[in-house]
Write an enzyme that holds these catalytic residues in place. Structure first.
Site, PDB file in Angstrom:
ATOM      1  N   ARG A 221     -34.083   4.399  29.242  1.00 30.43           N
ATOM      2  CA  ARG A 221     -34.695   5.788  28.647  1.00 30.43           C
ATOM      3  C   ARG A 221     -36.325   5.499  28.938  1.00 30.43           C
ATOM      4  O   ARG A 221     -36.855   4.558  28.384  1.00 30.43           O
ATOM      5  CB  ARG A 221     -34.480   6.015  27.305  1.00 30.43           C
ATOM      6  CG  ARG A 221     -32.817   5.607  26.999  1.00 30.43           C
ATOM      7  CD  ARG A 221     -32.138   7.234  27.146  1.00 30.43           C
ATOM      8  NE  ARG A 221     -30.762   7.078  27.278  1.00 30.43           N
ATOM      9  CZ  ARG A 221     -30.265   7.735  26.146  1.00 30.43           C
ATOM     10  NH1 ARG A 221     -30.845   8.499  25.287  1.00 30.43           N
ATOM     11  NH2 ARG A 221     -28.754   7.614  25.943  1.00 30.43           N
ATOM     12  N   GLU A 223     -38.539   6.519  27.690  1.00 29.03           N
ATOM     13  CA  GLU A 223     -39.322   7.063  26.386  1.00 29.03           C
ATOM     14  C   GLU A 223     -40.827   7.190  26.549  1.00 29.03           C
ATOM     15  O   GLU A 223     -41.301   6.455  26.776  1.00 29.03           O
ATOM     16  CB  GLU A 223     -38.953   6.154  25.205  1.00 29.03           C
ATOM     17  CG  GLU A 223     -37.333   6.007  24.842  1.00 29.03           C
ATOM     18  CD  GLU A 223     -36.840   7.199  24.337  1.00 29.03           C
ATOM     19  OE1 GLU A 223     -37.735   8.056  23.726  1.00 29.03           O
ATOM     20  OE2 GLU A 223     -35.608   7.129  24.367  1.00 29.03           O
ATOM     21  N   ARG A 229     -37.995   2.798  16.542  1.00 29.14           N
ATOM     22  CA  ARG A 229     -36.580   2.885  16.713  1.00 29.14           C
ATOM     23  C   ARG A 229     -36.157   3.126  18.267  1.00 29.14           C
ATOM     24  O   ARG A 229     -35.110   3.357  18.411  1.00 29.14           O
ATOM     25  CB  ARG A 229     -35.864   4.040  16.051  1.00 29.14           C
ATOM     26  CG  ARG A 229     -36.420   4.582  14.810  1.00 29.14           C
ATOM     27  CD  ARG A 229     -36.130   5.889  14.239  1.00 29.14           C
ATOM     28  NE  ARG A 229     -36.676   6.942  14.888  1.00 29.14           N
ATOM     29  CZ  ARG A 229     -37.831   7.500  14.896  1.00 29.14           C
ATOM     30  NH1 ARG A 229     -38.552   6.758  14.246  1.00 29.14           N
ATOM     31  NH2 ARG A 229     -38.217   8.618  15.723  1.00 29.14           N
ATOM     32  N   HIS A 230     -37.153   3.190  19.207  1.00 28.36           N
ATOM     33  CA  HIS A 230     -36.811   3.256  20.454  1.00 28.36           C
ATOM     34  C   HIS A 230     -36.997   2.326  21.359  1.00 28.36           C
ATOM     35  O   HIS A 230     -38.389   1.641  21.345  1.00 28.36           O
ATOM     36  CB  HIS A 230     -37.509   4.624  21.084  1.00 28.36           C
ATOM     37  CG  HIS A 230     -36.874   6.029  20.463  1.00 28.36           C
ATOM     38  ND1 HIS A 230     -37.515   6.546  19.336  1.00 28.36           N
ATOM     39  CD2 HIS A 230     -35.858   6.666  20.631  1.00 28.36           C
ATOM     40  CE1 HIS A 230     -36.643   7.514  18.867  1.00 28.36           C
ATOM     41  NE2 HIS A 230     -35.898   7.653  19.865  1.00 28.36           N
ATOM     42  N   GLU A 367     -30.132   7.143  12.878  1.00 30.70           N
ATOM     43  CA  GLU A 367     -28.835   7.470  13.882  1.00 30.70           C
ATOM     44  C   GLU A 367     -28.674   5.950  14.372  1.00 30.70           C
ATOM     45  O   GLU A 367     -29.365   5.431  15.372  1.00 30.70           O
ATOM     46  CB  GLU A 367     -29.206   8.657  14.721  1.00 30.70           C
ATOM     47  CG  GLU A 367     -28.452   8.919  15.641  1.00 30.70           C
ATOM     48  CD  GLU A 367     -28.826   9.215  16.799  1.00 30.70           C
ATOM     49  OE1 GLU A 367     -29.651  10.179  16.882  1.00 30.70           O
ATOM     50  OE2 GLU A 367     -28.243   9.080  17.913  1.00 30.70           O
ATOM     51  N   SER A 370     -23.863   8.424  18.245  1.00 29.01           N
ATOM     52  CA  SER A 370     -23.989   9.724  18.697  1.00 29.01           C
ATOM     53  C   SER A 370     -22.797  10.153  19.839  1.00 29.01           C
ATOM     54  O   SER A 370     -22.071   9.163  20.345  1.00 29.01           O
ATOM     55  CB  SER A 370     -25.258  10.041  19.294  1.00 29.01           C
ATOM     56  OG  SER A 370     -25.187  11.275  19.980  1.00 29.01           O
ATOM     57  N   ARG A 418     -30.472  -0.933  17.205  1.00 28.71           N
ATOM     58  CA  ARG A 418     -30.367  -0.036  15.939  1.00 28.71           C
ATOM     59  C   ARG A 418     -29.665  -0.572  14.919  1.00 28.71           C
ATOM     60  O   ARG A 418     -29.969  -0.847  14.018  1.00 28.71           O
ATOM     61  CB  ARG A 418     -30.026   1.420  16.309  1.00 28.71           C
ATOM     62  CG  ARG A 418     -31.387   2.154  16.929  1.00 28.71           C
ATOM     63  CD  ARG A 418     -31.401   3.456  16.763  1.00 28.71           C
ATOM     64  NE  ARG A 418     -32.279   4.163  17.463  1.00 28.71           N
ATOM     65  CZ  ARG A 418     -32.502   5.437  17.773  1.00 28.71           C
ATOM     66  NH1 ARG A 418     -31.479   6.114  17.194  1.00 28.71           N
ATOM     67  NH2 ARG A 418     -33.262   6.143  18.607  1.00 28.71           N
TER      68      ARG A 418
HETATM   69  P1  AMO Z   1     -27.394   8.897  22.614  1.00 23.93           P
HETATM   70  O1  AMO Z   1     -28.491   9.269  23.562  1.00 23.93           O
HETATM   71  O2  AMO Z   1     -27.537   9.668  21.209  1.00 23.93           O
HETATM   72  O3  AMO Z   1     -26.356   9.685  23.151  1.00 23.93           O
HETATM   73  O4  AMO Z   1     -27.461   7.498  22.450  1.00 23.93           O
HETATM   74  C1  AMO Z   1     -26.275   6.870  21.659  1.00 23.93           C
HETATM   75  C2  AMO Z   1     -26.990   5.906  20.658  1.00 23.93           C
HETATM   76  O5  AMO Z   1     -27.702   4.774  21.293  1.00 23.93           O
HETATM   77  C3  AMO Z   1     -28.838   4.570  20.724  1.00 23.93           C
HETATM   78  N1  AMO Z   1     -30.138   4.745  21.638  1.00 23.93           N
HETATM   79  C4  AMO Z   1     -31.269   4.058  21.306  1.00 23.93           C
HETATM   80  N2  AMO Z   1     -31.400   3.049  20.751  1.00 23.93           N
HETATM   81  C5  AMO Z   1     -32.751   2.384  21.046  1.00 23.93           C
HETATM   82  N3  AMO Z   1     -33.687   3.025  21.904  1.00 23.93           N
HETATM   83  C6  AMO Z   1     -33.198   4.197  22.514  1.00 23.93           C
HETATM   84  N4  AMO Z   1     -34.214   4.832  23.442  1.00 23.93           N
HETATM   85  C7  AMO Z   1     -32.102   4.884  22.356  1.00 23.93           C
HETATM   86  N5  AMO Z   1     -31.408   5.977  22.810  1.00 23.93           N
HETATM   87  C8  AMO Z   1     -30.160   5.882  22.509  1.00 23.93           C
HETATM   88  C9  AMO Z   1     -28.770   5.201  19.457  1.00 23.93           C
HETATM   89  C10 AMO Z   1     -28.008   6.436  19.854  1.00 23.93           C
HETATM   90  O6  AMO Z   1     -27.239   7.174  18.960  1.00 23.93           O
HETATM   91  N6  AMO Z   1     -23.993   9.596  26.151  1.00 23.93           N
HETATM   92  C11 AMO Z   1     -24.350   9.672  24.828  1.00 23.93           C
HETATM   93  C12 AMO Z   1     -23.213   9.378  23.714  1.00 23.93           C
HETATM   94  C13 AMO Z   1     -21.839  10.084  23.746  1.00 23.93           C
HETATM   95  O7  AMO Z   1     -21.821  11.372  23.709  1.00 23.93           O
HETATM   96  O8  AMO Z   1     -20.866   9.515  23.921  1.00 23.93           O
HETATM   97  C14 AMO Z   1     -25.786   9.057  24.474  1.00 23.93           C
HETATM   98  O9  AMO Z   1     -26.295   8.349  25.275  1.00 23.93           O
HETATM   99  O10 AMO Z   1     -28.308   4.423  18.474  1.00 23.93           O
END
Ligand code: AMO
Length: 461
Positions: A221, A223, A229-230, A367, A370, A418
């Site tokens: 990502r 970001e 958290r990211h 969270e 998701s 997380r």
């Molecule tokens: P989403 O983008 O919410 O959903 O990601 C799912 C879970 O991954 C973790 N997460 C992260 N942790 C740390 N840094 C980040 N940048 C980050 N982005 C996400 C979170 C989040 O809840 N494809 C969908 C899932 C689905 O629909 O099955 C998805 O990627 O804990």
């Protein structure tokens, strides 16, 4: 060293009283008491104290004077019972010590840049990460990743119980997997390609093949900000199920979360105690729609976010507090996020298409999961892609799976780092990643001009 001697681990030394054993490991600390030299020797099982006495072995005593922290050594010695008053209850091997007969230095270490011998490593986060190859060895850092391994194991176990087949999917893709701008582009032999933002499209394509699948995947990502958290590279634990409805999916995600974390609590009891965490509250998980959750925030915490399209980080913290107080649950499931805020593959709620059949799972204020019921109709999926200003041609392979029969399906994704962070009460997600990637680092911290530094600091949480 005689190669015939079998190595034993530090924690098992009490089983070898009066016997000669071979141990190998690192020097954790050295104490020179003049006539005697002591070291704490660390291997992957724990610590054991070793004493070098010139009366017992002049040669080993002499070599021991050279030892410094993090030297790798091989020692043959006799296991002696410690007198009652010298027992160390904090060590598994605390009832014994090893009297060294032979010592071999396997590898020397330079003088450490900071003290690694204490129980805590009092370093600022950037320093902790700048010296990651070293700081990971510390007794307060290493256990994080032992617990993390148990989370992965717990996830695999429950997925197998749910009849999911493990799949390995690519991390280079022809299209942005989640849409949006947070995607790293790759120059792929002069063609356009992307690092996968998630295993999403591949796990969905596997539903007509295997029906139930799971994967542990890297997700990238880009970001645009720095938060606690990211990460820019994260580990997702994903499931996808065919022939399921929304209620089934909610049950499946909650079972997965609970079983996975019960596995960790059972297998990492002692380590979790070290992190001084309360046992996880496994009360029945409350399920709320986003709007119901926002009503609670309004009534209980006096913040009116009732027309917002998502929960704020503070909302997540407060909802978790509410769930613990009212339902004795460290989890809370929130459903029905606005369709426009979720990824293109998310199924709108047929009863009110403004909202979607989507969900997040919160755990201790953040969270951690998701997912959603998916659009499984080819033409509707094409429309959803177009509505978001994207080009269906970029999703050719993905759409093919829908053209030739896709049952009702859905799934979810857990964020490994997380979960680790919240389970262990860590302040920053970077501590829960072996080698965290973010805007400011890939292994090493990037250097920045003063001007760029100012812009960067603004983007921080
Ligand atoms: P989403 O983008 O919410 O959903 O990601 C799912 C879970 O991954 C973790 N997460 C992260 N942790 C740390 N840094 C980040 N940048 C980050 N982005 C996400 C979170 C989040 O809840 N494809 C969908 C899932 C689905 O629909 O099955 C998805 O990627 O804990």
């Amino acid at each position: 060293m005689p190669s015939s001697t079998k190595r034993i681990l530090a924690k098992y030394t009490p089983q070898y009283i009066e016997k000669e054993v071979l141990i190998e490991g690192f020097v954790q600390a050295r104490r020179d008491h003049g006539k005697l030299v002591f070291i704490d020797l660390r291997d992957h099982s724990g610590l054991v104290q070793v004493v070098f006495n010139p009366q017992v072995s002049e040669k080993a005593y002499e070599i021991a004077s050279e030892l410094r922290p993090e030297f790798a050594v091989s020692i043959i010695g006799k296991v002696n019972k410690r007198p009652e008053r010298l027992i160390n209850p904090k060590l598994e091997s605390g009832t014994v010590e090893l009297e060294a007969l032979e010592l071999e230095i396997l590898s020397k270490a330079e003088t450490l840049p900071f003290d690694m011998g204490g129980e805590v490593l009092s370093l600022e986060l950037p320093t902790l990460l700048d010296f990651r190859a070293l700081t990971l060895r510390h007794g307060s850092v290493k256990p994080i990743f032992i617990v993390q391994a148990s989370i992965l194991e717990g996830f695999r176990n429950i997925c197998q119980k749910l009849d999911c087949v493990e799949i390995v999917v690519p991390t280079i893709a022809a299209s942005a997997t989640e849409g949006g701008a947070e995607v790293f582009k790759v120059n792929y032999y002069d063609h356009k390609a992307f690092m996968t933002q998630s295993p999403q499209l591949y796990k969905q394509m596997l539903v007509p093949v295997l029906e139930r699948v799971f994967t542990i995947a890297h997700a990238y990502r880009a970001e645009p900000s720095v938060t606690t958290r990211h990460l820019s590279e994260t580990t997702q634990m994903d499931c996808e199920f065919g022939f399921v409805n929304f209620e089934n999916l909610l049950d499946l995600l909650e079972i997965s979360a609970v079983e996975m974390l019960k596995h960790v609590e059972k297998n990492c009891k002692a380590l979790l105690k070290e992190f001084k965490m309360e046992p996880i509250a496994f009360g029945k998980i409350p399920r709320l729609t986003l709007r119901e959750a926002q009503e609670i925030i309004f009534k209980e915490y006096k913040r009116d976010n009732r027309s917002e399209k998502d929960l704020t980080p503070q909302d997540e913290v407060d909802l978790s507090k509410w769930a613990l107080k009212k339902h004795n649950s460290d989890f809370v499931t929130v459903t029905h996020f606005p369709t426009s805020k979720r990824a293109f593959y998310t199924m709108p709620d047929p009863k009110n298409p403004e909202y979607s059949l989507s969900y997040d799972l919160l755990f201790k204020g953040v969270e951690i999961l998701s997912g959603s019921q998916r659009i499984n109709d080819h033409d509707k999926l094409v429309s959803a892609i177009k509505e978001r200003g994207m080009n269906p041609a970029d999703y050719k392979m993905f759409l093919m799976a829908f053209k030739y029969g896709m049952p009702p399906e859905g799934g979810f994704s857990f964020g490994l780092e997380r979960i680790t962070m919240k389970l262990l009460g860590l302040n920053n997600i970077r501590e829960a990643s072996l080698f965290p990637r973010d805007m400011e680092r890939v292994d090493e911290r990037f250097s920045r001009s003063e001007e760029k530094e100012k812009v960067f600091q603004k983007k921080k949480d």
